[in-house]
Write a protein that holds these residues in place. Structure first.
Motif, mmCIF file in Angstrom:
data_model
loop_
_atom_site.group_PDB
_atom_site.id
_atom_site.type_symbol
_atom_site.label_atom_id
_atom_site.label_comp_id
_atom_site.label_asym_id
_atom_site.label_seq_id
_atom_site.Cartn_x
_atom_site.Cartn_y
_atom_site.Cartn_z
ATOM 1 N N PRO B 10 -11.569 26.026 -11.952
ATOM 2 C CA PRO B 10 -11.458 24.478 -11.761
ATOM 3 C C PRO B 10 -10.582 24.034 -13.202
ATOM 4 O O PRO B 10 -10.648 24.980 -14.168
ATOM 5 C CB PRO B 10 -12.860 23.847 -11.903
ATOM 6 C CG PRO B 10 -13.780 25.142 -12.610
ATOM 7 C CD PRO B 10 -13.102 26.145 -12.424
ATOM 8 N N SER B 11 -10.117 22.905 -13.267
ATOM 9 C CA SER B 11 -9.450 22.596 -14.474
ATOM 10 C C SER B 11 -9.886 20.901 -14.600
ATOM 11 O O SER B 11 -9.731 20.314 -13.591
ATOM 12 C CB SER B 11 -7.883 22.736 -14.332
ATOM 13 O OG SER B 11 -7.160 22.010 -15.309
ATOM 14 N N PHE B 12 -10.040 20.722 -15.700
ATOM 15 C CA PHE B 12 -10.503 19.081 -15.810
ATOM 16 C C PHE B 12 -9.578 18.456 -16.720
ATOM 17 O O PHE B 12 -10.011 18.803 -18.184
ATOM 18 C CB PHE B 12 -11.944 18.908 -16.284
ATOM 19 C CG PHE B 12 -12.876 19.512 -15.152
ATOM 20 C CD1 PHE B 12 -13.305 18.473 -14.033
ATOM 21 C CD2 PHE B 12 -13.350 20.753 -15.280
ATOM 22 C CE1 PHE B 12 -14.059 19.077 -13.211
ATOM 23 C CE2 PHE B 12 -14.413 21.165 -14.365
ATOM 24 C CZ PHE B 12 -14.555 20.276 -13.216
ATOM 25 N N GLY B 17 -11.369 12.898 -25.670
ATOM 26 C CA GLY B 17 -11.911 13.957 -26.545
ATOM 27 C C GLY B 17 -11.622 15.342 -26.306
ATOM 28 O O GLY B 17 -12.001 15.805 -24.986
ATOM 29 N N THR B 18 -11.104 16.259 -27.061
ATOM 30 C CA THR B 18 -11.070 17.992 -26.857
ATOM 31 C C THR B 18 -11.298 18.446 -28.125
ATOM 32 O O THR B 18 -10.863 17.581 -29.160
ATOM 33 C CB THR B 18 -9.679 18.141 -26.136
ATOM 34 O OG1 THR B 18 -8.445 17.597 -26.968
ATOM 35 C CG2 THR B 18 -9.349 17.596 -24.931
ATOM 36 N N SER B 19 -11.467 19.743 -28.290
ATOM 37 C CA SER B 19 -11.685 20.430 -29.410
ATOM 38 C C SER B 19 -11.581 21.803 -29.247
ATOM 39 O O SER B 19 -11.575 22.290 -28.305
ATOM 40 C CB SER B 19 -13.070 19.863 -30.057
ATOM 41 O OG SER B 19 -14.150 20.522 -29.356
ATOM 42 N N THR B 20 -11.145 22.248 -30.443
ATOM 43 C CA THR B 20 -11.253 23.892 -30.536
ATOM 44 C C THR B 20 -12.196 24.245 -31.674
ATOM 45 O O THR B 20 -12.862 23.417 -32.201
ATOM 46 C CB THR B 20 -9.926 24.410 -31.021
ATOM 47 O OG1 THR B 20 -9.438 23.788 -32.188
ATOM 48 C CG2 THR B 20 -8.936 23.796 -29.888
ATOM 49 N N GLY C 4 -6.003 26.498 -11.523
ATOM 50 C CA GLY C 4 -6.264 27.065 -12.705
ATOM 51 C C GLY C 4 -6.095 28.814 -12.098
ATOM 52 O O GLY C 4 -5.688 29.057 -11.378
ATOM 53 N N SER C 5 -6.561 29.529 -13.403
ATOM 54 C CA SER C 5 -6.575 30.711 -13.024
ATOM 55 C C SER C 5 -7.614 31.519 -12.058
ATOM 56 O O SER C 5 -8.787 30.661 -12.124
ATOM 57 C CB SER C 5 -6.617 31.533 -14.409
ATOM 58 O OG SER C 5 -7.706 31.343 -15.059
ATOM 59 N N GLU C 6 -7.540 32.730 -11.708
ATOM 60 C CA GLU C 6 -8.641 33.269 -10.914
ATOM 61 C C GLU C 6 -9.784 33.336 -11.724
ATOM 62 O O GLU C 6 -9.911 33.596 -12.879
ATOM 63 C CB GLU C 6 -8.205 34.646 -10.509
ATOM 64 C CG GLU C 6 -6.941 34.596 -9.371
ATOM 65 C CD GLU C 6 -7.681 33.837 -8.345
ATOM 66 O OE1 GLU C 6 -8.514 34.552 -7.608
ATOM 67 O OE2 GLU C 6 -6.736 33.093 -7.668
ATOM 68 N N HIS C 7 -10.996 33.337 -11.258
ATOM 69 C CA HIS C 7 -12.177 33.757 -12.043
ATOM 70 C C HIS C 7 -13.436 33.743 -11.001
ATOM 71 O O HIS C 7 -13.124 33.489 -9.641
ATOM 72 C CB HIS C 7 -12.501 32.542 -12.933
ATOM 73 C CG HIS C 7 -13.257 31.295 -12.783
ATOM 74 N ND1 HIS C 7 -14.047 30.807 -13.508
ATOM 75 C CD2 HIS C 7 -13.165 30.897 -11.433
ATOM 76 C CE1 HIS C 7 -14.661 29.836 -12.841
ATOM 77 N NE2 HIS C 7 -14.260 29.601 -11.367
ATOM 78 N N LEU D 256 -19.187 24.753 -17.534
ATOM 79 C CA LEU D 256 -18.011 24.928 -16.610
ATOM 80 C C LEU D 256 -16.923 23.868 -16.719
ATOM 81 O O LEU D 256 -15.845 24.093 -16.366
ATOM 82 C CB LEU D 256 -18.751 24.800 -15.032
ATOM 83 C CG LEU D 256 -17.975 25.184 -13.919
ATOM 84 C CD1 LEU D 256 -17.617 26.901 -14.124
ATOM 85 C CD2 LEU D 256 -18.807 25.154 -12.634
ATOM 86 N N VAL D 257 -17.427 22.441 -16.961
ATOM 87 C CA VAL D 257 -16.510 21.410 -17.104
ATOM 88 C C VAL D 257 -15.811 21.616 -18.632
ATOM 89 O O VAL D 257 -14.553 21.459 -18.554
ATOM 90 C CB VAL D 257 -17.169 20.254 -16.844
ATOM 91 C CG1 VAL D 257 -16.525 18.823 -17.332
ATOM 92 C CG2 VAL D 257 -17.765 20.049 -15.530
ATOM 93 N N ASP D 258 -16.709 21.640 -19.595
ATOM 94 C CA ASP D 258 -16.151 21.479 -20.891
ATOM 95 C C ASP D 258 -15.004 22.440 -21.052
ATOM 96 O O ASP D 258 -13.965 22.517 -21.790
ATOM 97 C CB ASP D 258 -17.323 21.574 -21.925
ATOM 98 C CG ASP D 258 -16.796 21.136 -23.113
ATOM 99 O OD1 ASP D 258 -16.105 20.163 -23.399
ATOM 100 O OD2 ASP D 258 -17.092 22.037 -24.188
ATOM 101 N N ARG D 259 -15.266 23.837 -20.834
ATOM 102 C CA ARG D 259 -14.448 25.088 -21.130
ATOM 103 C C ARG D 259 -13.238 25.032 -20.179
ATOM 104 O O ARG D 259 -12.393 25.494 -20.531
ATOM 105 C CB ARG D 259 -15.141 26.370 -20.701
ATOM 106 C CG ARG D 259 -16.253 26.633 -21.926
ATOM 107 C CD ARG D 259 -16.850 28.076 -21.677
ATOM 108 N NE ARG D 259 -17.707 27.845 -22.909
ATOM 109 C CZ ARG D 259 -18.697 28.897 -22.435
ATOM 110 N NH1 ARG D 259 -18.852 29.776 -21.852
ATOM 111 N NH2 ARG D 259 -19.588 29.009 -23.667
#
Lengths: 276, 276, 276, 276
Positions: B10-12, B17-20, C4-7, D256-259
């Motif tokens: 999935p992609s959200f 806010g985002t962070s590394t 997104g990518s495969e997982h 799962l969401v945040d990453r």
């Protein structure tokens, strides 16, 4: 309310909002003439809590803390607020409240924990240290004592920003610019300088913890510090809920979980032989 | 989370806010360098919700609304928050949430109801009125239609400030000073000028309703307007809870009720003859 | 949710509710055929939490605790729920949640505090006492230790029922009838018999504390005991809100406070000389 | 509470809980002697709300509804409660409240919406239909009217159980067994039999809607029906939170969401040229 016997009427004094049919006052000021358009929102909150009108420098440091704490992206609290909004879109107050209810010990607690810890150390001292070296001595004493008791020091370390929390130097700089570094920030900085000698490894000063020290230096009561993290987060949650309206993700999150749910029997069986 | 089959991750996406490990961003900006100490809290919230950085005039009008809505003294919500704090002092988030949960249709709803009502009128028009006389025509049409349907117009009238809500002229003045009077405020003012012709009596423009119109003119979504009243109230509730700590009244309120409680049997008896 | 990518797909195992397009299961049973009409509500909750189907005796003791904790009249939490319902009658969930949020350390906490305290004492013992005299020895040891540490014993004493909480003997009798007196109740009873020798005065066993001991003897996790007091209170709050509809008192309570509010300036002045 | 002038003491009548130093009463009964161990929890709640002691059949139907509504697995509200518990494990009341706050219009609303809809139809009739054919006539009239107004009928249809909600026949059977089918269930069944003639397709009777009809037939006020879904869900949420302790999934959901979060700039740019 039925009739009863004669007694003395109660009286409820307050220093906050009062009104008559023609006036509205807040903090003893005329709300419309003296506050609206003249006093910022952060300034007003700081004034209401401390009962003293804050200087512009204090407002700047206070709002810098609120900005630092407003939003950290898809936190558990942000996701909980979005899921609640999905379920009950007619009750925005419920979604906001649900988001704030995650503001407890684990994810939003470091601000209060740090401020309270520092305040408790400081109130045991008759006199405060006067020089950086004296602060370092106090910090060493405190870190040593906590380590001996196997307690962690609130605000020391960050699960993600292991090389340094970028909010920390920014907030310390702002506090210095406004000449508002007080005993809580001095002590926390000293803990940052000295803990490695005791603990044997270098931990960062958590930015949310620095906020706790800064808020305590603004004379906010340690037991209420969590409240300012919650106010900041209330602002951030409005941003999250506005985004949920523009680009929803709560339904996807729910389905991602629900569609991958599988029944698993309890490990040790699930009844007492009573199944009929 | 157990292992499962291969699938697409999935992609959200988010604009908040985002962070590394070494950076924290908010709104695509570096939180520590570009926002903290440079952007006020109200400014940040307005930016997060609208996704456009607001001008200083917009921030001033926005914060004037927050200041207007922050605290109205011992409202039901303030008392509920104080009672909750009395019961569960260990959970400040619970007391704050309890106070916000009263932010529904009756006591805090006029801001949203007014903004939403005005927005619904405006979205049915292809072209907006251009002159005060044209706004008056539209207002007369709307008031006439609502009266015929026996509906009240949100934001018209105030239970206490019957001669005029002092917040109303203050907010209109600030909006004019900042050149931010938009269609919602124009229409609401026209309703204020014309309703007497239709309704036969003069009602005041409720200050919380004017806030709703002003917030809608700031491009905030009508369905979220209640949220800004709630944010304002979150600030006010911190003031109430700080005062509860300094000068408690929740215990007195509780005892005033509890000590004057009397059992009364239900009017029509209380059982179905089943009492054993 | 963008591509997104495969997982590896996530998997979320559960032993509670699951469904397909034609079935609904709960606890691995067919909800409609095996549970509805056959299993009571208290029974279901106990089953869901413990993952074992409870015997009728366990259900009776559990429900006796819920009945004991459901309503105590005009408590702060009941008043807070009624005030919230007054403010936001469109959101019953908010009124109920506001009432539950007062279920914290002070007014609803004794159930959990007592159960947890007893559980902590018991888990330090390899072997449990076997006779009343041995339980008394353990109780004396515990009371002596707590007194030395200047800690109070949760569940000992009641602010109102100083001569005896009527719920206490009732619950002990029910537990005995169902042969469900376990180590938590045995220890708490022994504390009731022996504390006077150490403390020098006789305190009653608080009925809400006895509920905590009984719930712990039903194998409910000590950290969740507060949850059962909250469930009971959720039922009681529905009674309070139904009564608020039939015979309102929230508006009177609000007006009683608001009409007797008076502005009082802060004792030490209210600004920093910054008033403009 | 300061001293004030003489006035008449307030009085707060109640038919619920009252106590003296030696007694605790609920519903005018001695709590310890007449209720604990003799009255079940569901029975007590039904009694408190209706102010009439319910018959065993009424209790069975009521608890069957609670069992039907207690848990639907990983709903948005269950996930929100678990995420809140993850964030603030010290405040179980907050997690429970967060879960209940999703009990609004969309995911938990069908029970109340259905009961209220049926009650509103019935209260417009001076006389109720007496035969199935007469109920069908009324149902046809209602469905036709709603279709003409382009309104959906609450409780008709289910997003997942398109071939039949298994709870529906179970609940109808229990109501029949207890001779408790009243006008709301009769009308809802008739809608189930007749709607296809008007709408041109067959929709199922939603089980949560049938619960609403059954609860209304138990004389519970339509405006409070959501409350019983919330009480049921409070029980279910305790099961969810107990499972979260045994087998956590909230952290996985959050990660799962945040990453998988990615920053995306707003489509139309993100400022007003004011970036400094």
């Amino acid at each position: 309310m039925a009739e009863g016997s004669e007694h003395t009427a109660p009286s409820f004094p307050t220093s906050l909002g009062t009104s008559t049919s023609s006036t509205i006052s807040l903090l003893g000021r005329d709300l419309a003439e003296e506050l609206m358009g003249r006093v910022g929102f952060g300034e007003l909150v700081l004034w209401m809590v401390t009962q003293r009108r804050p200087s512009p420098g204090r407002v700047r440091l206070f709002e810098a803390c609120l900005v630092a704490l407003a939003d950290h992206g898809f936190t558990p609290t942000a996701i909980a607020a979005r899921l609640t909004y999905l379920s009950a879109p007619d009750s925005l107050q419920g979604a906001l409240a649900a988001g704030l209810l995650g503001g407890g010990s684990r994810f939003l607690g470091v601000t209060e924990d740090t401020g309270r810890f520092l305040a408790e150390v400081l109130k045991t001292r008759e006199e405060q240290p006067a020089t950086p070296a004296e602060w370092d001595d106090l910090a060493l004493e405190v870190v040593t004592r906590e380590r001996a008791a196997r307690r962690i020091i609130p605000g020391l370390g960050h699960p993600v920003h292991k090389e340094g929390d970028p909010r920390t130097p920014a907030l310390l700089r702002i506090a210095a610019e406004e000449e508002l570094k007080g005993p809580h920030l001095h002590l926390f900085e000293a803990i940052g300088r000295t803990h490695e000698q005791v603990l044997g490894r270098r931990l960062v000063l958590n930015g949310a913890g620095v906020c706790g020290a800064a808020l305590a230096d603004l004379d906010l009561p340690p037991d209420l510090l969590r409240g300012f993290a919650l106010l900041a987060r209330a602002g951030g949650l409005l941003g999250q809920l506005a985004e949920e309206r523009r680009r929803p993700m709560a339904m996807d999150t729910y389905l991602l979980v629900d569609r991958n749910a599988t029944y698993t029997a309890p490990e040790d069986g699930d009844d007492d032989g009573l199944r009929d």
